[in-house]
Design an enzyme around this catalytic site. Structure first.
Site, PDB file in Angstrom:
ATOM      1  N   LYS A   1      -7.989  24.135  69.683  1.00  0.00           N
ATOM      2  CA  LYS A   1      -8.035  22.675  69.610  1.00  0.00           C
ATOM      3  C   LYS A   1      -7.662  22.184  68.216  1.00  0.00           C
ATOM      4  CE  LYS A   1     -11.388  22.027  73.328  1.00  0.00           C
ATOM      5  NZ  LYS A   1     -10.375  21.658  74.314  1.00  0.00           N
TER       6      LYS A   1
ATOM      7  N   GLU B   1     -14.708  12.533  60.672  1.00  0.00           N
ATOM      8  CA  GLU B   1     -13.865  12.151  61.805  1.00  0.00           C
ATOM      9  C   GLU B   1     -14.188  10.729  62.229  1.00  0.00           C
ATOM     10  OE1 GLU B   1     -14.289  13.798  66.075  1.00  0.00           O
ATOM     11  OE2 GLU B   1     -12.807  15.105  65.113  1.00  0.00           O
TER      12      GLU B   1
ATOM     13  N   ARG C   1      -1.633  23.028  83.168  1.00  0.00           N
ATOM     14  CA  ARG C   1      -1.735  23.396  84.582  1.00  0.00           C
ATOM     15  C   ARG C   1      -1.735  22.128  85.413  1.00  0.00           C
ATOM     16  NH1 ARG C   1      -6.858  21.654  85.340  1.00  0.00           N
ATOM     17  NH2 ARG C   1      -8.356  21.953  83.647  1.00  0.00           N
TER      18      ARG C   1
END
Length: 670
Positions: A116, A200, A292
């Site tokens: 990530k 963040e 996917r």
């Protein structure tokens, strides 16, 4: 195009892939575990091969066994579905090395999204918006203050080596930063031994909006618009829809362009989903790319009119994308929910067992059902307990929501408990109806979706009366049928009016509702009754008629129309907004001194595998002390002592499989 493919998955996604392959004339090969020998995907495929034991690690995660079946069967390609090996880059490489096409992205693209942090840096370099932050090694407080001011507020300080919610602080203005930094670092040192922090931007009340992308081997990447997945519980999606009720056309175009940009950045091929977190101000930030097909892909199929599995097959076979970006159209509104075998009132505890009754709405232009089970099948303990995906479509969002409510009202599951009633309350909740729900709403306000929050005594009384009348009418119908088939069909004892010597037509009924027993008595027949036990006064019912599953009746002079969904073992009535489910129980029961249980045993709440035993015979335990842990439905359940006492017997060992309600440990008599 391929002539034969292998589907390296199970359940509804395997059945879904099989449907498209049939349409295209492609033969299918299924693989199955010991637990899935009679599963629908096994029965629907052209060929099926066993690959191992019931646990995923023994079967569906065995890439070597799957490749061997592909070789034996002559499959030219492998579709991984979702979950299991679908995002396993090593498996994708092994498939290609075996000379078989992998129906999915390149392994290199998967690996770029595997981290990530690395994915965030890659996307930032490609110009895709990411959540502003600071991850540097320099931890000088003055530098951190400057970085915080640059990032902007509200801001989150996070322990770099943290977890479990420790070492986290939300800062809402610059003047609060220094004190929160010191506190966070102190907590991080105490909890983790290191005080490095990350900064963040904190996105309050975020929305989760994802963009479906598709790429081909010619370097083309396009998007098929968005799906909103903000209705979540513990980060698991509960309701998905398209288009998003939150986005403006300008925001939709910007997010679509960013998603395509993300796809180009990793040379993406086949189906993928770029997931974004979106603030209330409309600012959006990259989260991840799911490499996917997504569980919620039918939502996109209904609003675009496209078959995404067919696109996957064509791209994997080397064909270019069937359409260009400007040819993608979006019409109407689609919503998906997932019907699970789980008990929302018990913390969404997963369920298992035989589907004794599975009633779902008829599929048509407005209702789609994707399922891997039918009535009589078993929901096993080894896999996700999803029973079906219910997807609805209509010209706009209000109509689609109405379709969803009607479809849920026409659904009934008996055997394992289900989340149908929870979904019905969700579909009527103002946060969903108004399109204002954010990713944390369900976790903050879960009580609003539980039965106690939506209780209405008047409505309950009408539903109870309807359930009693439905049971009475069913009794009378069955009596007539039995009489007609008997040797003496004209016997007065066969008259279906409930009259017998000694009680002048009085009939008793008993039902169980959750943990409560309900006892009623009724006088009358043929749709006219006086019912005692529903409240302080008797309820007068007149003109009750049952036409198929539609029950009409007058309750104390008010006409009501109800739908009946039950069978002989249970009575289920629905008024279009609420449902009442009662289990029929014997009218007469033996009361023993031990009624209600003695609290002397630890029982399995559901079938599962014992992971660890934490007590032994002779051990003293306190009430609530953990005695054993079992694993079921991909989660661990802690089993605790019902009272303080001494362990008398342990009846299971680590590794044992146990059935629901099995006694696993006993305590000495109090």
């Amino acid at each position: 195009m391929f002539e034969k493919i292998l589907i390296a998955n199970r359940g509804e996604i395997a059945c879904r892939v099989i449907r498209t392959c049939r349409k295209l004339g492609i033969r299918t090969v299924a693989v199955y575990s010991e637990a899935d020998a009679d599963a629908q995907h096994v029965r629907q495929a052209d060929e099926a091969y066993p690959i191992g034991g019931p646990r995923p690690a023994e079967s569906y995660l065995r890439g070597d066994a799957i490749l061997e079946v592909a070789r034996l069967s002559g499959a030219q390609a492998i579709h991984p579905g979702y979950g299991f090996l679908s995002e396993n880059a090593d498996f994708a490489d092994a498939v290609e090395a075996a000379g078989i096409a992998f129906i999915g992205p390149k392994a290199a693209s998967m690996r770029k999204m595997g981290s990530k942090a690395g994915a965030k840096e890659l996307m930032q370099a490609a110009g895709v918006p990411v959540v502003p932050g600071y991850t540097g090694a320099d931890q000088d407080p003055a530098l951190l203050q400057r970085e915080a001011d640059r990032i902007g507020y509200p801001l989150m300080i996070k322990a770099a080596h943290g977890g479990g919610g420790k070492g986290m602080r939300i800062v809402r203005e610059a003047g609060e930063f220094a004190a929160n930094l010191e506190s966070c670092q102190r907590e991080a040192r105490n909890a983790f031994g290191r005080d490095r922090v990350l900064l963040e931007r904190y996105v309050e009340r975020p929305r989760h909006i994802e963009i479906q992308i598709f790429g081909d081997n010619n370097g083309q990447v396009i998007h098929l618009n968005e799906r909103e997945c903000s209705a979540q519980r513990r980060y698991q999606k509960v309701l998905e829809e398209s288009p998003s009720p939150f986005l403006s056309p300008e925001q939709r175009a910007q997010m679509g362009a960013a998603a395509v940009q993300a796809g180009h950045a990793i040379d993406y091929v086949n189906a993928g989903t770029v997931e974004f977190i979106v603030g209330q101000d409309g600012a959006f930030y990259f989260m991840e790319i799911n490499t996917r097909l997504q569980v919620e892909h039918p939502v996109t199929e209904l609003v675009t009119g496209l078959d995404l599995v067919e696109w996957q097959l064509r791209v994997a076979a080397g064909e270019p994308l069937p359409l260009a970006q400007d040819a993608i159209v979006q019409r109407g509104h689609a919503i998906e929910v997932r019907l699970y075998a789980e008990d929302p009132e018990a913390g969404f505890l997963p369920g298992s067992g035989k589907l004794e009754r599975l009633r779902l709405p008829a599929a048509d232009a407005h209702v789609r059902l994707d399922s891997g089970v039918i009535e009589g099948d078993t929901v096993t303990i080894f896999y996700d307990p999803m029973i079906a995906k219910l997807i609805v479509f209509d010209s706009d969002r209000p109509r689609a929501l109405a379709r969803l409510r009607a479809a849920l009202a026409d659904s009934e599951i008996a055997g394992p408990k289900s989340n149908i009633e929870f979904l019905e309350r969700l579909a009527r909740h103002p946060a969903v109806v108004e399109g204002s729900i954010d990713t944390g709403y369900l976790d903050r306000h879960l009580d609003e979706f539980m039965p106690a929050a939506t209780a209405d005594e008047a409505a309950d009384a009408d539903l109870l009366a309807g359930a009693a009348v439905a049971a009475l009418l069913a009794q009378e119908r069955n009596t007539r049928i039995d009489a007609a088939a008997s040797n003496d069909p004209t016997s007065p004892w066969a008259i279906a009016d409930g009259w017998r010597l000694g009680h002048g037509g009085r009939r008793s009924l008993a039902f169980a509702r959750r943990d409560q027993r309900l006892e009623l008595s009724a006088h009358g027949s043929a749709g006219d009754y006086r019912i005692d036990g529903l409240g302080e006064a008797a309820v007068d019912v007149r003109g009750a008629r049952l036409d198929g599953d539609e029950l009409s009746l007058r309750i104390d002079g008010r006409m009501r129309r109800l739908r009946t969904l039950g069978d002989g073992a249970r009575v289920v009535v629905h008024d279009g907004e609420r449902r009442l489910r009662l289990e029929a129980v014997p009218v007469y029961r033996h009361e023993s001194a031990a009624a209600g249980g003695s609290g002397n045993s630890v029982n399995a709440p559901m079938p599962g595998r014992v992971v660890v035993v934490k007590a032994a015979p002779g051990d003293s335990v306190e009430a609530g002390q953990e005695v054993m842990v079992i694993e079921a439905m991909k989660m661990e359940l802690s089993l605790k002592a019902p009272r303080a006492g001494v362990i008398a017997e342990i009846r299971a060992a680590a590794g044992d499989f146990v059935e629901a309600d099995a006694v696993l440990a006993t305590l000495e008599s109090a």
